[in-house]
Design an enzyme around this catalytic site. Structure first.
Site, PDB file in Angstrom:
ATOM      1  N   ASP A  22       0.936  -1.241  -0.014  1.00  0.00           N
ATOM      2  CA  ASP A  22      -0.046   0.050  -0.109  1.00  0.00           C
ATOM      3  C   ASP A  22       0.930   1.284  -0.063  1.00  0.00           C
ATOM      4  OD1 ASP A  22      -2.471   1.589   0.168  1.00  0.00           O
ATOM      5  OD2 ASP A  22      -2.930   0.956   2.132  1.00  0.00           O
ATOM      6  N   ASN A  24       1.399   3.379  -2.792  1.00  0.00           N
ATOM      7  CA  ASN A  24       1.894   3.945  -4.199  1.00  0.00           C
ATOM      8  C   ASN A  24       1.613   5.232  -4.553  1.00  0.00           C
ATOM      9  OD1 ASN A  24       3.033   1.219  -4.436  1.00  0.00           O
ATOM     10  ND2 ASN A  24       1.733   0.565  -6.131  1.00  0.00           N
ATOM     11  N   GLY A  25       0.358   5.507  -4.421  1.00  0.00           N
ATOM     12  CA  GLY A  25      -0.361   6.967  -4.758  1.00  0.00           C
ATOM     13  C   GLY A  25       0.218   7.810  -3.742  1.00  0.00           C
ATOM     14  N   ARG A  26       0.251   7.584  -2.603  1.00  0.00           N
ATOM     15  CA  ARG A  26       0.835   8.789  -1.756  1.00  0.00           C
ATOM     16  C   ARG A  26       2.252   9.109  -1.962  1.00  0.00           C
ATOM     17  NH1 ARG A  26      -1.442   5.971   3.457  1.00  0.00           N
ATOM     18  NH2 ARG A  26      -1.776   4.553   1.475  1.00  0.00           N
ATOM     19  N   ARG A  35      -0.222   9.367  -9.787  1.00  0.00           N
ATOM     20  CA  ARG A  35      -0.439   8.034  -9.018  1.00  0.00           C
ATOM     21  C   ARG A  35       0.208   6.778  -9.998  1.00  0.00           C
ATOM     22  NH1 ARG A  35      -3.734   7.390  -5.174  1.00  0.00           N
ATOM     23  NH2 ARG A  35      -4.258   5.343  -5.815  1.00  0.00           N
ATOM     24  N   HIS A  39       2.876   3.380  -8.930  1.00  0.00           N
ATOM     25  CA  HIS A  39       2.548   2.189  -9.312  1.00  0.00           C
ATOM     26  C   HIS A  39       3.984   1.424  -9.979  1.00  0.00           C
ATOM     27  CE1 HIS A  39      -1.313   2.251  -7.860  1.00  0.00           C
ATOM     28  NE2 HIS A  39      -1.717   2.665  -8.827  1.00  0.00           N
ATOM     29  N   THR A  68     -10.714  -7.104  -5.758  1.00  0.00           N
ATOM     30  CA  THR A  68     -11.986  -6.987  -6.277  1.00  0.00           C
ATOM     31  C   THR A  68     -12.631  -5.499  -6.350  1.00  0.00           C
ATOM     32  OG1 THR A  68     -13.010  -7.920  -4.293  1.00  0.00           O
ATOM     33  CG2 THR A  68     -12.816  -9.209  -6.275  1.00  0.00           C
ATOM     34  N   GLU A  69     -12.115  -4.708  -5.117  1.00  0.00           N
ATOM     35  CA  GLU A  69     -12.584  -3.296  -4.829  1.00  0.00           C
ATOM     36  C   GLU A  69     -11.915  -2.572  -5.909  1.00  0.00           C
ATOM     37  OE1 GLU A  69     -11.820  -5.576  -2.228  1.00  0.00           O
ATOM     38  OE2 GLU A  69     -13.872  -5.780  -1.781  1.00  0.00           O
ATOM     39  N   TRP A  71     -11.168  -2.375  -8.779  1.00  0.00           N
ATOM     40  CA  TRP A  71     -12.032  -2.112 -10.353  1.00  0.00           C
ATOM     41  C   TRP A  71     -12.514  -0.874 -10.193  1.00  0.00           C
ATOM     42  CZ3 TRP A  71     -10.180  -4.730 -14.289  1.00  0.00           C
ATOM     43  CH2 TRP A  71      -9.768  -6.108 -14.023  1.00  0.00           C
ATOM     44  N   LEU A 133      11.332 -19.974  -4.384  1.00  0.00           N
ATOM     45  CA  LEU A 133      10.121 -19.398  -3.883  1.00  0.00           C
ATOM     46  C   LEU A 133       8.915 -19.539  -4.694  1.00  0.00           C
ATOM     47  CD1 LEU A 133       9.138 -17.044  -1.879  1.00  0.00           C
ATOM     48  CD2 LEU A 133       9.945 -15.489  -3.988  1.00  0.00           C
TER      49      LEU A 133
HETATM   50  C1  FPP Z   1      -1.623   0.364  -3.244  1.00  0.00           C
HETATM   51  O1  FPP Z   1      -1.338   1.631  -3.413  1.00  0.00           O
HETATM   52  C2  FPP Z   1      -1.452  -0.628  -4.616  1.00  0.00           C
HETATM   53  C3  FPP Z   1      -2.190  -0.965  -5.337  1.00  0.00           C
HETATM   54  C4  FPP Z   1      -3.623  -1.033  -5.357  1.00  0.00           C
HETATM   55  C5  FPP Z   1      -1.579  -1.726  -6.493  1.00  0.00           C
HETATM   56  C6  FPP Z   1      -0.347  -2.396  -6.072  1.00  0.00           C
HETATM   57  C7  FPP Z   1       0.465  -2.760  -7.388  1.00  0.00           C
HETATM   58  C8  FPP Z   1       1.771  -2.764  -7.596  1.00  0.00           C
HETATM   59  C9  FPP Z   1       2.752  -2.700  -6.347  1.00  0.00           C
HETATM   60  C10 FPP Z   1       2.469  -2.848  -8.910  1.00  0.00           C
HETATM   61  C11 FPP Z   1       2.518  -4.362  -9.185  1.00  0.00           C
HETATM   62  C12 FPP Z   1       1.147  -4.904  -9.590  1.00  0.00           C
HETATM   63  C13 FPP Z   1       0.458  -4.767 -10.733  1.00  0.00           C
HETATM   64  C14 FPP Z   1      -1.137  -5.302 -10.777  1.00  0.00           C
HETATM   65  C15 FPP Z   1       1.270  -4.017 -11.867  1.00  0.00           C
HETATM   66  P1  FPP Z   1      -2.473   2.643  -3.468  1.00  0.00           P
HETATM   67  O2  FPP Z   1      -2.502   2.782  -4.935  1.00  0.00           O
HETATM   68  O3  FPP Z   1      -3.485   2.288  -2.911  1.00  0.00           O
HETATM   69  O4  FPP Z   1      -1.650   3.846  -2.733  1.00  0.00           O
HETATM   70  P2  FPP Z   1      -2.477   4.944  -1.925  1.00  0.00           P
HETATM   71  O5  FPP Z   1      -3.166   4.393  -0.912  1.00  0.00           O
HETATM   72  O6  FPP Z   1      -1.522   5.902  -1.484  1.00  0.00           O
HETATM   73  O7  FPP Z   1      -3.388   5.667  -2.897  1.00  0.00           O
END
Ligand code: FPP
Length: 251
Positions: A22, A24-26, A35, A39, A68-69, A71, A133
């Protein structure tokens, strides 16, 4: 500071680590970037953690890559994640082979774009004899949906007289989960400071040790993983028993 791998107690490694990746966006926002930039950096963190788990000798790593959420996110972000999944799989095949990683998937895979399904099938097939692994990607995965599917499948067997109600036990349920071939989770890590399970492996986390860190996923590296494992090794896993019983078993 880097923690050397040999600081771990090799006889007390978690067999199965699961991670909610969790933040990536932040992470991207903190750098003034879109965002999806987070990723992309998140994929590099996946590579580092897969290599680290292989080096340490972890047997199973399960990553919550798309729920699933998820999407319900903006279409552009969903499309980018799906494209990133396909391209990363193709690129990372070499990393998997070099590290003897076997790819596995759980979730409603039929909901993924055909291209992503094809890449997943190919990489799964090409790595199926690897003995290191087992990397499981949870994709279009939801713990409640998984349990609903289990109940539907078991009910059908009962209705068709292939199974009696009295025969249903934990083992039968386990065998109907997406994770039927995996052991229970020992250590569940969630990055970014959130302290929730978010519909991840609801059945399989029953006795897992939970580890939460404020580090955002793109910044989570080998040192952070070692820190989580060292923390896990300092805990006493009682599985409902008392300390003295655990100590007796260790003697
Ligand atoms: C959560 O960060 C991350 C995800 C929903 C996707 C995780 C995906 C990867 C690490 C890339 C590899 C996977 C794929 C499917 C290519 P967030 O976007 O919820 O971050 P935030 O909470 O800060 O907004």
């Amino acid at each position: 500071m880097t923690i050397p791998t040999d600081t771990l107690q090799k006889n007390r490694l978690p067999q199965h680590i699961a991670i909610i990746m969790d933040g990536n966006g932040r992470w991207a926002k903190s750098k003034g970037k879109p965002r999806v930039f987070g990723h992309k950096k998140g994929v590099s963190a996946v590579r580092e953690i897969v290599e680290a788990c292989s080096e340490i000798g972890i047997s199973y790593l399960t990553l919550y890559a798309f729920s699933t959420e998820n999407w319900n996110r903006p279409q552009f972000e969903v499309n980018t994640l799906m494209t990133l999944l396909s391209t990363s799989l193709r690129k990372e095949l070499k990393t998997f082979q070099e590290n003897h990683v076997r790819l596995n998937t759980i979730g409603r895979l039929e909901s993924l774009p055909e291209k992503a399904q094809k890449e997943l099938r190919e990489v799964t097939q090409k790595t199926k004899n690897n003995t290191g692994l087992t990397l499981t990607l949870a994709l279009s995965y939801g713990g409640r949906e998984e349990i609903v599917k289990v109940i539907q499948n078991i009910s059908e067997k009962v209705v068709n007289n292939h199974l009696r109600t009295e025969e249903i036990d934990e083992k039968i349920i386990n065998n109907h989960l997406y994770t039927f071939s995996l052991p229970d989770v020992d250590l569940m890590i969630r990055t970014s400071g959130e302290k929730r399970i978010s519909n991840f492996l609801l059945w399989q986390l029953a006795y897992a040790e939970l580890y939460f860190t404020d580090t955002l996923w793109p910044d989570f590296g080998k040192t952070d993983l070692l820190g989580a494992i060292i923390n896990y090794q300092q805990r006493e896993r009682r599985f409902g028993k008392i300390s003295e019983q655990i100590e007796e078993n260790n003697d």
